[in-house]
Design a protein around this motif. Sequence first.
Motif, PDB file in Angstrom:
ATOM      1  N   ILE A 121     -17.731 -44.159 -18.700  1.00  0.00           N
ATOM      2  CA  ILE A 121     -16.762 -43.172 -18.234  1.00  0.00           C
ATOM      3  C   ILE A 121     -15.846 -42.718 -19.380  1.00  0.00           C
ATOM      4  O   ILE A 121     -15.526 -41.541 -19.504  1.00  0.00           O
ATOM      5  N   GLY A 122     -15.464 -43.646 -20.231  1.00  0.00           N
ATOM      6  CA  GLY A 122     -14.614 -43.282 -21.370  1.00  0.00           C
ATOM      7  C   GLY A 122     -15.286 -42.341 -22.338  1.00  0.00           C
ATOM      8  O   GLY A 122     -14.664 -41.472 -22.925  1.00  0.00           O
ATOM      9  N   SER A 123     -16.600 -42.494 -22.501  1.00  0.00           N
ATOM     10  CA  SER A 123     -17.293 -41.610 -23.439  1.00  0.00           C
ATOM     11  C   SER A 123     -17.625 -40.259 -22.819  1.00  0.00           C
ATOM     12  O   SER A 123     -17.694 -39.262 -23.529  1.00  0.00           O
ATOM     13  N   LEU A 124     -17.827 -40.212 -21.515  1.00  0.00           N
ATOM     14  CA  LEU A 124     -18.171 -38.942 -20.883  1.00  0.00           C
ATOM     15  C   LEU A 124     -16.951 -38.098 -20.549  1.00  0.00           C
ATOM     16  O   LEU A 124     -17.029 -36.881 -20.562  1.00  0.00           O
ATOM     17  N   SER A 125     -15.885 -38.755 -20.187  1.00  0.00           N
ATOM     18  CA  SER A 125     -14.689 -37.981 -19.877  1.00  0.00           C
ATOM     19  C   SER A 125     -13.950 -37.709 -21.189  1.00  0.00           C
ATOM     20  O   SER A 125     -14.556 -37.587 -22.215  1.00  0.00           O
ATOM     21  N   LEU A 143     -11.367 -35.812 -32.370  1.00  0.00           N
ATOM     22  CA  LEU A 143     -10.918 -36.767 -33.376  1.00  0.00           C
ATOM     23  C   LEU A 143      -9.439 -37.081 -33.230  1.00  0.00           C
ATOM     24  O   LEU A 143      -9.005 -38.191 -33.534  1.00  0.00           O
ATOM     25  N   GLU A 144      -8.667 -36.132 -32.743  1.00  0.00           N
ATOM     26  CA  GLU A 144      -7.232 -36.353 -32.575  1.00  0.00           C
ATOM     27  C   GLU A 144      -6.924 -37.206 -31.350  1.00  0.00           C
ATOM     28  O   GLU A 144      -5.900 -37.877 -31.312  1.00  0.00           O
ATOM     29  N   THR A 145      -7.796 -37.202 -30.348  1.00  0.00           N
ATOM     30  CA  THR A 145      -7.494 -37.897 -29.101  1.00  0.00           C
ATOM     31  C   THR A 145      -8.149 -39.263 -28.985  1.00  0.00           C
ATOM     32  O   THR A 145      -7.949 -39.942 -27.973  1.00  0.00           O
ATOM     33  N   ILE A 146      -8.911 -39.689 -29.980  1.00  0.00           N
ATOM     34  CA  ILE A 146      -9.600 -40.982 -29.895  1.00  0.00           C
ATOM     35  C   ILE A 146      -8.626 -42.141 -29.664  1.00  0.00           C
ATOM     36  O   ILE A 146      -8.881 -42.978 -28.793  1.00  0.00           O
ATOM     37  N   PRO A 147      -7.507 -42.255 -30.376  1.00  0.00           N
ATOM     38  CA  PRO A 147      -6.603 -43.383 -30.101  1.00  0.00           C
ATOM     39  C   PRO A 147      -6.076 -43.391 -28.666  1.00  0.00           C
ATOM     40  O   PRO A 147      -6.012 -44.445 -28.021  1.00  0.00           O
ATOM     41  N   ARG A 148      -5.738 -42.223 -28.131  1.00  0.00           N
ATOM     42  CA  ARG A 148      -5.258 -42.156 -26.746  1.00  0.00           C
ATOM     43  C   ARG A 148      -6.371 -42.480 -25.763  1.00  0.00           C
ATOM     44  O   ARG A 148      -6.137 -43.136 -24.744  1.00  0.00           O
ATOM     45  N   ASP A 149      -7.598 -42.027 -26.061  1.00  0.00           N
ATOM     46  CA  ASP A 149      -8.725 -42.322 -25.179  1.00  0.00           C
ATOM     47  C   ASP A 149      -9.013 -43.822 -25.159  1.00  0.00           C
ATOM     48  O   ASP A 149      -9.308 -44.393 -24.103  1.00  0.00           O
ATOM     49  N   LEU A 150      -8.948 -44.473 -26.311  1.00  0.00           N
ATOM     50  CA  LEU A 150      -9.184 -45.913 -26.365  1.00  0.00           C
ATOM     51  C   LEU A 150      -8.112 -46.682 -25.604  1.00  0.00           C
ATOM     52  O   LEU A 150      -8.413 -47.636 -24.877  1.00  0.00           O
ATOM     53  N   MET A 151      -6.876 -46.285 -25.756  1.00  0.00           N
ATOM     54  CA  MET A 151      -5.786 -46.957 -25.055  1.00  0.00           C
ATOM     55  C   MET A 151      -5.914 -46.770 -23.548  1.00  0.00           C
ATOM     56  O   MET A 151      -5.771 -47.721 -22.775  1.00  0.00           O
TER      57      MET A 151
END
Length: 84
Positions: free
Chosen positions: A76-80, A30-38
């Motif tokens: 790839i974004g959802s698996l990594s 939950l903390e890394t979702i914004p960084r993962d989206l970017m």
Amino acid sequence: MMPRSYHIQSAGNPHEMLANQSIVQRKNLLETIPRDLMSGLIVFLVALPLCLGIALASGAPLFSGLVAGIIGGILIGSLSGSHT
């Protein structure tokens, strides 16, 4: 010369360690979702010309290259995930 002996100490019950690790991973997700989206958006923008070029070179419609880039980015974004 005598061989050295190494002692491995157990940190506890492996099942407890795995349960604690999965709880930490869920909280970190939950903390890394914004960084993962970017980062996913940046990778998509970098891969977009490649996807369009491959679609054009293979004779497929450009829209199929765009769709392949979007699906690949989402997959790839959802698996990594972010390791930071």
